[in-house]
Design a protein around this motif. Structure first.
Motif, PDB file in Angstrom:
ATOM      1  N   ARG A 152      53.054  45.915  10.191  1.00  0.00           N
ATOM      2  CA  ARG A 152      52.468  46.720   9.108  1.00  0.00           C
ATOM      3  C   ARG A 152      50.949  46.745   9.193  1.00  0.00           C
ATOM      4  O   ARG A 152      50.321  47.785   8.985  1.00  0.00           O
ATOM      5  CB  ARG A 152      52.912  46.179   7.751  1.00  0.00           C
ATOM      6  CG  ARG A 152      54.333  46.533   7.384  1.00  0.00           C
ATOM      7  CD  ARG A 152      54.632  46.238   5.919  1.00  0.00           C
ATOM      8  NE  ARG A 152      54.290  44.881   5.517  1.00  0.00           N
ATOM      9  CZ  ARG A 152      55.110  43.837   5.573  1.00  0.00           C
ATOM     10  NH1 ARG A 152      56.334  43.991   6.026  1.00  0.00           N
ATOM     11  NH2 ARG A 152      54.712  42.641   5.183  1.00  0.00           N
ATOM     12  N   THR A 197      53.762  56.705  12.448  1.00  0.00           N
ATOM     13  CA  THR A 197      54.944  56.676  11.596  1.00  0.00           C
ATOM     14  C   THR A 197      55.633  55.323  11.585  1.00  0.00           C
ATOM     15  O   THR A 197      56.220  54.937  10.579  1.00  0.00           O
ATOM     16  CB  THR A 197      55.965  57.744  12.028  1.00  0.00           C
ATOM     17  OG1 THR A 197      56.298  57.533  13.397  1.00  0.00           O
ATOM     18  CG2 THR A 197      55.398  59.142  11.844  1.00  0.00           C
ATOM     19  N   ARG A 198      55.550  54.584  12.705  1.00  0.00           N
ATOM     20  CA  ARG A 198      56.255  53.310  12.778  1.00  0.00           C
ATOM     21  C   ARG A 198      55.646  52.470  13.892  1.00  0.00           C
ATOM     22  O   ARG A 198      55.196  53.006  14.905  1.00  0.00           O
ATOM     23  CB  ARG A 198      57.726  53.574  13.075  1.00  0.00           C
ATOM     24  CG  ARG A 198      58.608  52.370  13.060  1.00  0.00           C
ATOM     25  CD  ARG A 198      60.036  52.742  13.289  1.00  0.00           C
ATOM     26  NE  ARG A 198      60.136  53.490  14.564  1.00  0.00           N
ATOM     27  CZ  ARG A 198      61.219  54.080  14.992  1.00  0.00           C
ATOM     28  NH1 ARG A 198      62.300  54.065  14.273  1.00  0.00           N
ATOM     29  NH2 ARG A 198      61.242  54.717  16.137  1.00  0.00           N
ATOM     30  N   GLN A 257      49.980  49.031  12.048  1.00  0.00           N
ATOM     31  CA  GLN A 257      50.196  50.423  11.677  1.00  0.00           C
ATOM     32  C   GLN A 257      49.042  50.937  10.821  1.00  0.00           C
ATOM     33  O   GLN A 257      48.520  52.023  11.051  1.00  0.00           O
ATOM     34  CB  GLN A 257      51.518  50.571  10.927  1.00  0.00           C
ATOM     35  CG  GLN A 257      51.829  51.999  10.535  1.00  0.00           C
ATOM     36  CD  GLN A 257      53.182  52.131   9.842  1.00  0.00           C
ATOM     37  OE1 GLN A 257      53.878  51.142   9.616  1.00  0.00           O
ATOM     38  NE2 GLN A 257      53.539  53.342   9.512  1.00  0.00           N
ATOM     39  N   ASP A 289      56.787  60.580  18.032  1.00  0.00           N
ATOM     40  CA  ASP A 289      57.881  60.554  17.058  1.00  0.00           C
ATOM     41  C   ASP A 289      58.158  62.007  16.675  1.00  0.00           C
ATOM     42  O   ASP A 289      57.421  62.602  15.903  1.00  0.00           O
ATOM     43  CB  ASP A 289      57.489  59.738  15.833  1.00  0.00           C
ATOM     44  CG  ASP A 289      58.618  59.628  14.830  1.00  0.00           C
ATOM     45  OD1 ASP A 289      59.745  60.014  15.171  1.00  0.00           O
ATOM     46  OD2 ASP A 289      58.368  59.158  13.712  1.00  0.00           O
ATOM     47  N   LYS A 333      56.375  48.681  16.091  1.00  0.00           N
ATOM     48  CA  LYS A 333      57.235  47.528  16.378  1.00  0.00           C
ATOM     49  C   LYS A 333      56.414  46.548  17.199  1.00  0.00           C
ATOM     50  O   LYS A 333      55.633  46.953  18.054  1.00  0.00           O
ATOM     51  CB  LYS A 333      58.459  47.931  17.200  1.00  0.00           C
ATOM     52  CG  LYS A 333      59.466  48.762  16.479  1.00  0.00           C
ATOM     53  CD  LYS A 333      60.643  48.998  17.412  1.00  0.00           C
ATOM     54  CE  LYS A 333      61.634  49.974  16.831  1.00  0.00           C
ATOM     55  NZ  LYS A 333      62.728  50.260  17.771  1.00  0.00           N
TER      56      LYS A 333
END
Length: 111
Positions: A11, A36-37, A14, A96, A39
């Protein structure tokens, strides 16, 4: 426990990557890049970021540019988070295209 730390770091990455892309694309009119995301690998050494690019026609051109400038993006990320993590993760970027897919499905359902 480890998964909680991974999610917290993901987070944070991001948020910081979104701010970096926002500041860099401010100069380019009509282009928007959003993260958007993200990992993070279990050892926190690799961060995979999924980017949504508008307009989607310029997505490949912008991704090539982002991949060329990966080292400078990582350096800027490092200056922002150097007090919070021990190792600045290696960055990997992917497009994405889920919004384009949703739009395509809506068009098919509209027929």
């Amino acid at each position: 426990m480890q998964e909680t730390r991974q999610n917290r770091i993901a987070r944070m990455l991001q948020k910081e990557l979104a701010e970096i892309f926002q500041s860099q694309t401010r100069m380019m009119r009509g282009v928007m890049v959003s993260v958007t995301r993200t990992k993070v690998s279990p050892d926190l050494g690799i961060c995979t970021a999924y980017l949504s690019i508008f307009p989607s026609e310029r997505a490949q051109e912008l991704m090539d540019n982002i991949n060329k400038n990966e080292k400078s993006i990582r350096y800027e990320l490092g200056t922002r988070i150097r007090n919070q993590v021990r190792i600045i993760p290696e960055l990997r970027f992917f497009i994405d295209d889920s919004l384009d897919y949703i739009e395509h499905i809506d068009q098919l359902l509209g027929k």
